[in-house]
Motif scaffolding. Structure first.
Motif, PDB file in Angstrom:
ATOM      1  N   LYS A 348       0.616  -1.606  -0.249  1.00 36.96           N
ATOM      2  CA  LYS A 348       0.159  -0.119   0.086  1.00 36.96           C
ATOM      3  C   LYS A 348       0.565   1.265  -0.091  1.00 36.96           C
ATOM      4  CE  LYS A 348      -3.825   2.152   2.109  1.00 36.96           C
ATOM      5  NZ  LYS A 348      -3.404   3.242   1.790  1.00 36.96           N
ATOM      6  N   TYR A 349       0.425   1.882  -0.527  1.00 35.90           N
ATOM      7  CA  TYR A 349       1.201   4.018  -0.444  1.00 35.90           C
ATOM      8  C   TYR A 349       0.592   4.146  -0.193  1.00 35.90           C
ATOM      9  CZ  TYR A 349       3.763   1.337  -5.000  1.00 35.90           C
ATOM     10  OH  TYR A 349       4.411   0.461  -5.284  1.00 35.90           O
ATOM     11  N   ASP A 350       1.719   5.364   0.033  1.00 31.18           N
ATOM     12  CA  ASP A 350       0.662   6.466   1.132  1.00 31.18           C
ATOM     13  C   ASP A 350       0.434   7.439   0.391  1.00 31.18           C
ATOM     14  OD1 ASP A 350       0.514   8.953   2.662  1.00 31.18           O
ATOM     15  OD2 ASP A 350       2.011   7.838   4.309  1.00 31.18           O
ATOM     16  N   PRO A 351      -0.896   8.059   0.402  1.00 33.06           N
ATOM     17  CA  PRO A 351      -1.160   8.755  -0.328  1.00 33.06           C
ATOM     18  C   PRO A 351      -0.915  10.316  -0.985  1.00 33.06           C
ATOM     19  CG  PRO A 351      -2.876   8.243   0.723  1.00 33.06           C
ATOM     20  CD  PRO A 351      -1.853   7.121   1.842  1.00 33.06           C
ATOM     21  N   GLN A 352       0.031  10.483   0.213  1.00 33.22           N
ATOM     22  CA  GLN A 352       0.612  11.564   0.856  1.00 33.22           C
ATOM     23  C   GLN A 352       1.003  12.452  -0.117  1.00 33.22           C
ATOM     24  OE1 GLN A 352       3.559  11.654   4.004  1.00 33.22           O
ATOM     25  NE2 GLN A 352       1.952  12.016   5.116  1.00 33.22           N
ATOM     26  N   PHE A 353       1.983  11.705  -0.442  1.00 40.78           N
ATOM     27  CA  PHE A 353       2.365  12.658  -1.985  1.00 40.78           C
ATOM     28  C   PHE A 353       1.959  12.020  -3.295  1.00 40.78           C
ATOM     29  CE2 PHE A 353       5.605  14.149   1.472  1.00 40.78           C
ATOM     30  CZ  PHE A 353       5.372  13.474   2.084  1.00 40.78           C
ATOM     31  N   GLY A 354       1.605  11.899  -3.414  1.00 40.21           N
ATOM     32  CA  GLY A 354       0.651  11.618  -4.445  1.00 40.21           C
ATOM     33  C   GLY A 354       0.156  10.525  -5.096  1.00 40.21           C
ATOM     34  N   ASP A 355      -0.226  10.391  -6.291  1.00 41.50           N
ATOM     35  CA  ASP A 355      -1.072   8.605  -6.872  1.00 41.50           C
ATOM     36  C   ASP A 355       0.502   8.532  -7.288  1.00 41.50           C
ATOM     37  OD1 ASP A 355      -4.106   9.170  -7.830  1.00 41.50           O
ATOM     38  OD2 ASP A 355      -2.953   7.978  -6.378  1.00 41.50           O
ATOM     39  N   ALA A 356       0.589   6.657  -6.739  1.00 40.51           N
ATOM     40  CA  ALA A 356       1.657   6.024  -7.342  1.00 40.51           C
ATOM     41  C   ALA A 356       1.289   5.582  -8.475  1.00 40.51           C
ATOM     42  CB  ALA A 356       2.476   4.972  -6.166  1.00 40.51           C
ATOM     43  N   PHE A 357      -0.374   5.093  -8.803  1.00 38.72           N
ATOM     44  CA  PHE A 357      -1.016   4.583  -9.358  1.00 38.72           C
ATOM     45  C   PHE A 357      -0.527   5.005 -10.503  1.00 38.72           C
ATOM     46  CE2 PHE A 357      -4.204   2.018 -11.575  1.00 38.72           C
ATOM     47  CZ  PHE A 357      -4.764   2.890 -12.403  1.00 38.72           C
ATOM     48  N   TRP A 358      -0.626   3.874 -11.767  1.00 35.33           N
ATOM     49  CA  TRP A 358      -0.373   4.124 -12.995  1.00 35.33           C
ATOM     50  C   TRP A 358      -1.033   3.701 -13.974  1.00 35.33           C
ATOM     51  CZ3 TRP A 358       2.319   0.151 -16.808  1.00 35.33           C
ATOM     52  CH2 TRP A 358       2.759   0.119 -18.244  1.00 35.33           C
TER      53      TRP A 358
END
Lengths: 456, 196
Positions: A348-358
């Motif tokens: 799970k990526y932390d959404p704080q710094f933006g979307d890691a989703f590709w």
């Protein structure tokens, strides 16, 4: 005219020296510690400092703008009041005013209100919204997101935004590209060299070392902070590691903490070079495009791989790996039909710094990587889940769903693109079970004896 | 001054919206930011997929019904105005007891009756004004999933209808729905309030 020449030479010399210095700093402070798995703690400190600075900048700028000072206490609580009671408590409260005595459970139509309220709350607010007022949120978004949806808010903010862009594109980006280049060349060269050795334990050990150090360098190259949980469940040899797939970076993140045999389609170009050299030092599973169509051949190769207990565990993303880009169908059931022990992993990526989703429909790999490399940092959590095997009477699809729901429950599947009803179904399945379980235990738990007594 | 008023101006018909909903400018702006955050493509309106991207909503057993409530039949998009109105309707703000009651003023959006209607619609998917046994079963199934057997579901449905169905037509009309929830205090517990 010839007075310019010495100056230019001088300038080149200086530039060259600077470059050397910079390179040695990079190597000394980043690459070497990465190879030994030592963290100098820079990334941690960096992220802490980063968050504090950005928050300070955000609040500071907005406070300066406002006519009336806002009470600082709101920031911590979000924009809406939330009752933190559990499902039982809240539904219990609802029912308290109901005329019928429902202390024992049972369903009433007002129960829907509870779910409705929770749903609406979630529509209004999410993790990031919570920390700031709306103006502050706009500033925060501007400073942390790489996408240039620039909205003019104030002079001060624009300056800081510009500074941020400069730092990200002119300082961080070159640094990261350097690291990526170093990492990948190291991978290619290292694995080729190791490949020259005869098969032995030493070779395996070296191969692992080369792989891991490359991924560690790459992770530093993304300023990635990864928190691992439940390391005791780490995938073992002869097993299959299964993870949810958010972005190509998943591979770097997973391989930072263990060695895996990659699975994918053979590519040409740079990717192909990397693939060919990787396979020299330890067995990965690369398929020709023609082989991919034959599910049995695919399954056979994978089966053979895991049967050999000296080979590394296979890494598979059941939704479709990023390396091979073939359809989701190919592996979906396939990886669960092979047998063997499945080690699920939730990322799970932390959404704080933006979307890691590709969003592969929107960005191609290069622009995606560029975006990742020009963002501030990547923070993520990784959970190793206990191993699972297919049970008797369970077919591959049910097994796959079971694994997926375990992964989803642990980490929460991050935004997936809604292409195809297929993915939509999966998310519903896995998440809802938890809620349904909780609710049903309230209703049916005590109902059981009523039902058996027959209709009243 | 500054960002607040300029943001407000960008929202169409914001005055009307503020009046109908009773939200302060700050609240409207928060909701507008949220709307924009959900509208990832920047189209100015939301479609069901945008709601679907909210993770916690996907976890909610009746999540897709809640999403459906935002889109009137036949419409595939919802603009900011409607978005806010439905939020209010669904659960925001308890009925404002301090507002002077003019005899002929239209019912406030978030009156108890309207809230009940909203909840009723979650059950009554085909909008025919009655919750049939089938519809009730479907909701129960959504909320309970595979945790209970078919028979248990049916018996719960039967019991619920039995208790609420006063005119014996094997379905629950809005009036019956309202009556059965007469004493339930939905206003206080089930309302969402802005902080501040």
């Amino acid at each position: 005219c010839h007075r310019l020449l010495p100056k230019m030479e001088g300038a080149w010399e200086i530039a060259f020296v600077l470059f050397q210095v910079w390179l040695s700093i990079v190597v000394g402070l980043i690459v070497l510690p990465a190879m030994f798995g030592v963290s100098l703690g820079f990334t941690d400190i960096y992220i802490k400092v980063l968050v504090k600075t950005l928050e300070w900048a955000t609040l500071r700028i907005q406070r300066g703008q406002k006519e009336q000072p806002t009470l600082p206490s709101q920031s911590a609580n979000g924009i809406i009041e939330k009752d933190d009671g559990s499902m039982e408590e809240e539904i219990g409260e609802l029912r308290r005013s109901h005329p019928k005595n429902l202390a024992g459970g049972d369903f009433t139509m007002c129960d829907a209100f509870y779910f409705c309220k929770k749903g609406i709350e979630n529509i209004v607010e999410d993790q990031v919204t919570q920390r700031f007022t709306s103006e502050e949120l706009a500033s925060w978004n501007l400073l942390t997101r790489t996408n240039n949806n620039f909205r003019y808010i104030s002079v001060r903010l624009t300056i800081i935004w510009g500074l941020g862009v400069f730092i990200r594109y002119c300082i961080l980006l070159p640094l990261r590209i350097t690291l990526a280049v170093i990492g990948l060349s190291w991978l290619v060269i290292g694995t080729t060299l190791v490949g020259l050795l005869p098969s032995s334990n030493a070779k395996n050990w070296l191969s692992d070392l080369v792989h891991i150090t490359c991924y560690r360098i790459c992770a530093r190259g993304l300023s990635a902070t990864i928190r691992y949980h439940n390391k005791e469940n780490r995938p073992k040899k002869g097993g299959i590691c299964v993870a949810n797939h958010t972005s190509p970076i998943d591979i770097v993140i997973l391989a930072n903490d263990g060695c895996y045999a990659m699975v994918g389609q053979v590519h040409g170009g740079l990717m192909g070079v990397i693939q060919r050299s990787m396979v020299r030092s330890c067995p990965h599973v690369w398929f020709e495009r023609s082989e991919m169509k034959d599910r049995h051949a695919v399954a056979k190769r994978l089966k053979d791989h895991i049967a050999d207990k000296t080979k590394l565990p296979i890494l598979i993303f059941p939704e479709g790996t990023c390396i091979n880009n073939t359809s989701v169908m190919m592996f979906k059931k396939g990886s669960f039909e092979i047998g063997g022990t499945i080690y699920p992993v939730a990322i799970k990526y932390d959404p704080q710094f933006g979307d890691a989703f590709w969003n592969s429909a929107k960005n191609n790999m290069v622009s995606y990587l560029l975006r990742m490399m020009t963002s501030w940092a990547i923070v993520c959590n990784m959970w190793y889940l206990p191993p699972m095997t297919r049970q008797d009477g369970e077919d591959a699809v049910q097994f796959a769903n079971r694994v997926k729901s375990a992964i989803a429950h642990q980490g929460g599947l991050v935004d997936l693109s809604w292409d195809g009803g297929l993915k939509r179904e999966k998310v519903k399945e896995s998440f809802k079970e938890e809620q349904q379980k909780m609710y049903s235990s309230m209703i049916v738990g005590l109902d059981c004896h009523e039902a058996s007594e027959g209709p009243v | 001054m500054g960002s607040t008023s300029s943001t407000l101006l960008k929202i169409p018909n914001v005055e009307v919206l503020m009046q109908e909903t009773g939200f302060s400018p700050a609240h409207i702006i928060r909701l507008h930011d949220r709307f924009k955050a959900l509208d990832k493509e920047g189209r100015g309106h939301l479609c069901p997929q945008d709601f679907g991207a909210i993770k916690e909503l996907a976890m909610n057993p009746i999540g897709d019904r809640i999403i459906g409530a935002f889109f009137s039949p036949g419409k595939e998009t919802v603009d900011f105005h409607t978005f806010v109105k439905i939020l209010i309707l669904a659960h925001f703000r308890p009925v404002d007891k301090n507002r002077p009651k003019e005899p002929n003023s239209p019912e406030p959006i978030n009156s108890r009756s309207n809230k009940l209607k909203f909840a009723f619609q979650l059950y009554d998917q085909d909008q025919d004004g009655k919750i049939s046994r089938d519809e009730l079963l479907k909701v129960l199934q959504a909320m309970l999933g595979m945790q209970v057997t078919e028979e248990q579901l049916e018996s719960i449905a039967d019991r619920t209808i039995q208790e609420a169905d006063l005119d014996r037509d094997d379905a629950i009309s809005f009036e019956e729905f309202r009556k059965s929830l007469e004493k339930v205090n939905i206003d206080h517990k089930m309302s969402i309030r802005f902080l501040r």
